[in-house]
Design a protein around this motif. Structure first.
Motif, PDB file in Angstrom:
ATOM      1  N   TRP A 163       0.860  -1.195  -0.622  1.00 28.19           N
ATOM      2  CA  TRP A 163      -0.240  -0.264   0.143  1.00 28.19           C
ATOM      3  C   TRP A 163       0.808   1.239   0.289  1.00 28.19           C
ATOM      4  CZ3 TRP A 163      -4.605   1.514  -0.953  1.00 28.19           C
ATOM      5  CH2 TRP A 163      -5.132   2.622  -0.560  1.00 28.19           C
ATOM      6  N   ASP A 164       0.807   1.792  -0.780  1.00 30.57           N
ATOM      7  CA  ASP A 164       1.606   3.344  -0.856  1.00 30.57           C
ATOM      8  C   ASP A 164       0.280   4.603  -1.170  1.00 30.57           C
ATOM      9  OD1 ASP A 164       0.344   3.234  -3.695  1.00 30.57           O
ATOM     10  OD2 ASP A 164       2.058   3.364  -4.616  1.00 30.57           O
ATOM     11  N   GLY A 165      -1.178   4.380  -0.505  1.00 33.69           N
ATOM     12  CA  GLY A 165      -2.003   5.322  -0.143  1.00 33.69           C
ATOM     13  C   GLY A 165      -1.757   5.950   0.931  1.00 33.69           C
ATOM     14  N   PRO A 166      -2.335   7.035   1.187  1.00 35.09           N
ATOM     15  CA  PRO A 166      -2.450   8.130   2.708  1.00 35.09           C
ATOM     16  C   PRO A 166      -2.897   6.530   3.715  1.00 35.09           C
ATOM     17  CG  PRO A 166      -4.268   8.238   1.404  1.00 35.09           C
ATOM     18  CD  PRO A 166      -3.700   7.545   0.735  1.00 35.09           C
ATOM     19  N   VAL A 167      -2.491   6.845   4.810  1.00 33.25           N
ATOM     20  CA  VAL A 167      -1.641   6.879   6.284  1.00 33.25           C
ATOM     21  C   VAL A 167      -2.166   7.416   7.296  1.00 33.25           C
ATOM     22  CG1 VAL A 167      -0.105   5.624   7.457  1.00 33.25           C
ATOM     23  CG2 VAL A 167      -0.316   5.133   5.267  1.00 33.25           C
ATOM     24  N   LEU A 168      -2.802   6.949   8.420  1.00 33.60           N
ATOM     25  CA  LEU A 168      -3.012   7.954   9.229  1.00 33.60           C
ATOM     26  C   LEU A 168      -2.043   7.354  10.695  1.00 33.60           C
ATOM     27  CD1 LEU A 168      -6.842   8.570   9.269  1.00 33.60           C
ATOM     28  CD2 LEU A 168      -4.802  10.103   8.270  1.00 33.60           C
ATOM     29  N   THR A 169      -1.676   7.594  11.212  1.00 34.82           N
ATOM     30  CA  THR A 169      -1.540   6.947  12.601  1.00 34.82           C
ATOM     31  C   THR A 169      -2.241   6.843  14.312  1.00 34.82           C
ATOM     32  OG1 THR A 169      -0.235   8.701  13.082  1.00 34.82           O
ATOM     33  CG2 THR A 169       1.391   7.784  11.733  1.00 34.82           C
ATOM     34  N   SER A 170      -3.285   7.368  13.750  1.00 32.86           N
ATOM     35  CA  SER A 170      -4.433   7.615  15.255  1.00 32.86           C
ATOM     36  C   SER A 170      -5.698   7.741  14.547  1.00 32.86           C
ATOM     37  CB  SER A 170      -3.921   8.628  15.744  1.00 32.86           C
ATOM     38  OG  SER A 170      -4.863   9.346  16.736  1.00 32.86           O
ATOM     39  N   LEU A 171      -6.633   6.711  14.719  1.00 26.28           N
ATOM     40  CA  LEU A 171      -8.378   7.210  14.479  1.00 26.28           C
ATOM     41  C   LEU A 171      -8.428   8.313  13.838  1.00 26.28           C
ATOM     42  CD1 LEU A 171      -9.982   4.560  13.240  1.00 26.28           C
ATOM     43  CD2 LEU A 171     -11.165   4.236  16.264  1.00 26.28           C
ATOM     44  N   THR A 172      -7.752   9.717  14.781  1.00 27.64           N
ATOM     45  CA  THR A 172      -8.565  10.763  15.720  1.00 27.64           C
ATOM     46  C   THR A 172      -8.170  11.792  13.774  1.00 27.64           C
ATOM     47  OG1 THR A 172      -6.580  11.878  16.008  1.00 27.64           O
ATOM     48  CG2 THR A 172      -8.809  11.239  17.786  1.00 27.64           C
ATOM     49  N   GLY A 173      -7.109  10.981  12.888  1.00 24.84           N
ATOM     50  CA  GLY A 173      -6.978  11.707  11.938  1.00 24.84           C
ATOM     51  C   GLY A 173      -7.994  11.567  11.535  1.00 24.84           C
ATOM     52  N   VAL A 174      -8.990  10.532  10.697  1.00 19.38           N
ATOM     53  CA  VAL A 174      -9.987  10.223  10.359  1.00 19.38           C
ATOM     54  C   VAL A 174     -11.317  12.178   9.825  1.00 19.38           C
ATOM     55  CG1 VAL A 174     -11.958   9.160   9.464  1.00 19.38           C
ATOM     56  CG2 VAL A 174     -10.702   8.017  10.473  1.00 19.38           C
ATOM     57  N   LEU A 175     -11.195  12.512  11.428  1.00 16.46           N
ATOM     58  CA  LEU A 175     -11.896  13.896  11.121  1.00 16.46           C
ATOM     59  C   LEU A 175     -11.146  14.971  10.504  1.00 16.46           C
ATOM     60  CD1 LEU A 175     -12.487  13.560  14.831  1.00 16.46           C
ATOM     61  CD2 LEU A 175     -14.114  12.884  12.864  1.00 16.46           C
ATOM     62  N   ASP A 176     -10.227  14.820  10.747  1.00 16.18           N
ATOM     63  CA  ASP A 176      -9.334  15.949   9.499  1.00 16.18           C
ATOM     64  C   ASP A 176      -9.559  15.475   7.864  1.00 16.18           C
ATOM     65  OD1 ASP A 176      -8.011  16.782  11.792  1.00 16.18           O
ATOM     66  OD2 ASP A 176      -6.109  15.631  11.698  1.00 16.18           O
ATOM     67  N   LEU A 177      -9.496  14.765   7.622  1.00 14.81           N
ATOM     68  CA  LEU A 177     -10.275  13.917   6.167  1.00 14.81           C
ATOM     69  C   LEU A 177     -11.458  14.741   5.716  1.00 14.81           C
ATOM     70  CD1 LEU A 177      -8.350  10.688   5.702  1.00 14.81           C
ATOM     71  CD2 LEU A 177      -7.540  12.993   5.721  1.00 14.81           C
TER      72      LEU A 177
END
Length: 231
Positions: free
Chosen positions: A210-224
């Motif tokens: 996988w070379d797509g976007p990566v988050l290190t925390s679930l809270t990062g979903v809100l920024d998307l």
């Protein structure tokens, strides 16, 4: 206005912390009359068949496992082992501390949520007891649909139930079962959760390229959810 109108989540390793088999699984082997090592070998080798419900209900599946291990326990022992496996998988399941806050925040924003999980019979049975359950608008379980990720049927079923087109949905997962590339093939946008605790996570058929976007925390979903492209 959020870019995505729905977010679909994987369960194990995404809404939950890293999963490892705990000591409770030893009880199952003892009840069946086999070694834990032999039991785990069969479980690992048959994961996708079991997660697609190929062997029938939980009791029928346990009997098939027994045959592969080479034991013939009594009906009572099989039933006890099924109950013990339910408890063991539940004990291995620890929600991420941010799972409920993130799902609640999505709901406040009017974003629909769904679960798409490769799982055996235990998860559908105990999910209603978890704090995330009332915050999920739909749930798609492989063991009930008869397909496992990355089969398009799972993602499309979730989108259909939510009344959203795949292009309007974000998929979040740790990458097991080639789930990220599978989601993108049917038109969803996918993002990988690479939380630090996942280094020791039990995973099958991972999306290692996988070379797509990566988050290190679930809270990062809100920024998307801002009206900008993910990644």
């Amino acid at each position: 206005m959020p870019r995505f109108h729905a977010v679909l989540f994987d369960f194990f390793g995404t809404l939950t912390q890293s999963v490892r088999r705990g000591a409770a699984h030893d009880v199952i082997a003892e009840q069946l009359g086999c070694s834990t090592e032999a039991l785990v070998d069969v479980l690992d080798g048959s994961y996708y068949a079991r997660a697609s419900g190929f062997f029938g209900d939980a009791e029928s599946t346990m009997r098939w496992v027994c045959a592969q291990v080479g034991v013939r326990p009594s009906d009572a022992a099989v039933r006890a082992a099924v109950a013990s496996r339910h408890r063991a998988v539940r004990a291995d399941t620890r929600l991420r501390p941010e799972a409920v806050p993130v799902l609640a925040a999505l709901r406040r924003r009017g974003v629909r949520t769904g679960l798409v999980s490769d799982c055996t019979h235990e998860l559908p049975a105990f999910l209603p007891q978890l704090a995330v359950a009332p915050l999920l608008d739909t749930r798609v379980f492989s063991v009930r649909l008869g397909r496992c990720k990355p089969d398009p049927a799972l993602y499309l079923a979730a989108c259909h139930r939510l009344g959203r087109a795949p292009a309007d949905c974000l998929y979040v997962g740790d990458g097991g079962s080639q789930e990220l590339t599978g989601a993108e093939r049917v038109g969803l946008r996918a993002v990988r959760l690479a939380a630090p605790d996942l280094a020791g996570h039990m995973v099958f058929n991972a999306d290692r390229e996988w070379d797509g976007p990566v988050l290190t925390s679930l809270t990062g979903v809100l920024d998307l959810l801002d009206p900008v492209a993910v990644g």
